[in-house]
Design an enzyme around this catalytic site. Sequence first.
Site, mmCIF file in Angstrom:
data_model
loop_
_atom_site.group_PDB
_atom_site.id
_atom_site.type_symbol
_atom_site.label_atom_id
_atom_site.label_comp_id
_atom_site.label_asym_id
_atom_site.label_seq_id
_atom_site.Cartn_x
_atom_site.Cartn_y
_atom_site.Cartn_z
ATOM 1 N N ALA A 239 0.853 -1.187 0.000
ATOM 2 C CA ALA A 239 0.000 0.000 0.000
ATOM 3 C C ALA A 239 0.889 1.237 0.000
ATOM 4 C CB ALA A 239 -0.923 -0.003 1.220
ATOM 5 N N MET A 240 0.264 2.411 -0.190
ATOM 6 C CA MET A 240 0.989 3.679 -0.179
ATOM 7 C C MET A 240 0.107 4.757 0.425
ATOM 8 S SD MET A 240 3.609 5.535 -0.795
ATOM 9 C CE MET A 240 3.641 7.298 -0.420
ATOM 10 N N GLU A 241 0.702 5.542 1.349
ATOM 11 C CA GLU A 241 -0.045 6.445 2.216
ATOM 12 C C GLU A 241 -0.356 7.809 1.626
ATOM 13 O OE1 GLU A 241 4.378 6.931 3.537
ATOM 14 O OE2 GLU A 241 3.091 5.328 2.812
ATOM 15 N N ASN A 242 -0.455 7.965 0.296
ATOM 16 C CA ASN A 242 -0.779 9.270 -0.289
ATOM 17 C C ASN A 242 -1.844 9.961 0.557
ATOM 18 O OD1 ASN A 242 0.660 8.322 -2.796
ATOM 19 N ND2 ASN A 242 -1.148 7.022 -2.926
ATOM 20 N N HIS A 273 -1.877 0.646 9.236
ATOM 21 C CA HIS A 273 -0.510 1.137 8.978
ATOM 22 C C HIS A 273 -0.550 2.411 8.133
ATOM 23 C CE1 HIS A 273 3.890 0.364 8.017
ATOM 24 N NE2 HIS A 273 3.556 1.193 7.039
ATOM 25 N N GLU A 274 -1.290 2.363 7.030
ATOM 26 C CA GLU A 274 -1.330 3.525 6.131
ATOM 27 C C GLU A 274 -2.035 4.712 6.777
ATOM 28 O OE1 GLU A 274 0.595 3.304 3.639
ATOM 29 O OE2 GLU A 274 0.860 1.156 3.941
ATOM 30 N N HIS A 277 0.234 6.692 8.999
ATOM 31 C CA HIS A 277 1.085 7.603 8.221
ATOM 32 C C HIS A 277 0.433 8.968 7.997
ATOM 33 C CE1 HIS A 277 4.600 5.354 7.074
ATOM 34 N NE2 HIS A 277 3.932 4.386 6.476
#
Length: 785
Positions: A239-242, A273-274, A277
């Site tokens: 995943a990615m926290e954009n 988790h994301e 962030h």
Amino acid sequence: MIKVNRYEIFLDFSFQTGDYKGYEKIEMESDEETVVLDAVGLKIVKAKVNGKEIEFSQDESRVNVKSGSFSGILEVEFEGKVTERKLVGIYKASYKDGYVISTQFEATHARDFIPCFDHPAMKARFKLTVRVDKGLKVISNMPVVREKEENGKVVYEFDETPKMSTYLLYLGIGNFEEIRDEGKIPTIIVATIPGKVQKGRFSMQISRNSIEFYEKYFEIPYQLPKVHLIAIPEFAYGAMENWGAITFRETALLADDSSSVYQKFRVAEVVAHELAHQWFGNLVTLKWWDDLWLNESFATFMSHKAISQLFPSWNFWDYFVLNQTSRALEKDSVSTTHPIEAHVRDPNEVEQMFDDISYGKGASILRMIEAYVGEENFRRGVVNYLKKFSYSNAQGSDLWNSISEVYGSDISPIMADWITKPGYPMVRVSVSGKRVSLEQERFSLIGNVENLLYKIPLTMEVNGKVVTHLLDKERDTMVFEEDVKSLKVNVNRTGFYRVFYYNNSDLVFNSNLSELDKWGIINDYWAFLLAGKIGFKEYERVISKFFNDKDFLPVNELSNELFTLHAINPDKYQGIAKEFHRIQLKNWRNSKDELGRLTYSNILYRLAAIDDEFSLGLSELFRFYGSLDSDTRQGVAVAYAITYEDNSVDELLERFRKETFDEEKLRYLTAMLFFRKPYLVGNTLSLILSGEIKKQDIPLTLSTAAYNPYAKSAVLNWIKMHINFMREAYKGTGILGRRLAEVIPLIGIGAERETEQFFSNLNMPEAERGIGTGLELLKAYSRLK
């Protein structure tokens, strides 16, 4: 000096061709003669400063604008193209009936999308407007404030973001379906490709509960009006926290009542988790990539804290130790490791830092420090840190200072030992009457590392009483009032170190061992076996005490170890692996709670892979596959593949091709990776080249196949033939090196010289550390063959 305040960006897309034209205004100040913008794969058409066209030059990675000193607006006109070759920058993510366009910028790929100052400390506000074909949905960090038709297309104007780093910008275009939770602020939106969105309700609820937990813990509200959770059909990472537009691979976001316990655990942890962030990383951002670990380890630590609060019965800290701490201890045992806080000279080095050290070791050290200063002192220190550096940048020392102020004593010297030094210690313990002798050394699997001295906050339980002691020298002795009858060191495994009981291991078994204590003993003795500090007989003597254990942690740890031994040499270790898994299958067969069902699922699947006789009986359930519960299916599918081999290929392949949900699709794939015949596994791997196995799933495919002891040569040969294909697919991600570190130690068994020659001669700087780690672990594993 350059200061950037705001980007105003207009993009005109052709969804069909992937070409786009861009125009941006950058509100900024500069006292430099030349402004240097980061830009990769973009064609710069024109540049202006305060309305006046000016000269520029462009190379492969930068645009040099001869602006002179100015304050005002830098305008840049440019052209770009969506890539189909890699999974970073702006890329096409395909699925069966179409594709979406999505972005992935961390660490240094915003420059593949727009010309920008692609540096985490150069925060700015972003105002994005996108023109695209009709019938598509466009997603970015902020809500759409205006939508209008123009020249046969639709223009989407997004609200302006808060001040943030370039790597957090996001754009997604495609035929997305959405569900919303608008009952509270922020609005939570799950977006997927058509037909999958209803599986997003579980993650939507996790998101709402996690945000409420974090708002209370951090004492700061979530800062944006909405948060998107977007399932991308091809995604390199988990995943990615954009900020406000978090992206996930489908298996990290989608789950429902029919999903396995493992799938629910994974979705819950990744979502939490994301979201962590959004405060720790987005609101307060690292100054430079040296402190990447702070972002990732803190989000890992907080996600387990959040899920432990939301689902107490899941015992999520046990899950943390089994997955995060265990992996970090192994990877930190070789010479190719790095300090948690590693100096990054070149941004291209950053991708290799997204590893078990930055995530697992860092989070384990935070757990150790929280235990040292106390939960509330730790929390208040974090709150002060976030409030002080909101919308700004910080570094590790700023966090330690905030915690120290609350705690009333400087923790920096202890932290420095654990984050600036590579590796970790082993404490050798020997007992004579009332005397306990302690000796520390850096632990290494191969013995080729520099010895270091660590400040170790020891916890000990002597004759039932807990004692603390700071071991800050190589040797020390403690004398107690009476003879030592029972002893355990590193109580509940809060410390990131190993304990070797020199000729006194039986004293440990006189102690009252918690589940975490038992895990620690088993995990330590596995490491000592790999390092050659003990022989297999001593290892077997210790672990046999836990063969009939009924606790989650020791049982799953032993299963991991014995499954690995079976992968190393099935002829030598099948007997002990089979015995343990048969005993434990009976213990967990009727479990109803989540941890019990997860354990049963693991034991069933591994026993099927180990024991042909068991597989024969279990394979009969395949005819009822559709009515089986999700925790049983993997074991049954593997049993079917092993029992019927060639005669099962068509059935498994047809189901794999028809299945639309990745969770189920990966079960069929796993089964086809456990065929006994190497050529059948080779045929399965060929699905990678045909595109039937997604690029995102190549690493999982190879690491799963590596545990099939009969397919080592097939996997090694496939990697040797297609290493350049993999390199191109994972360019700019760092993933290839991390996965090779896991695969090499198993597929190289019996072909050590060939494996070392091939990988040592590869000129792959982006995977250098992972390859080195894999080759060192291969030496350790080869001792046991």
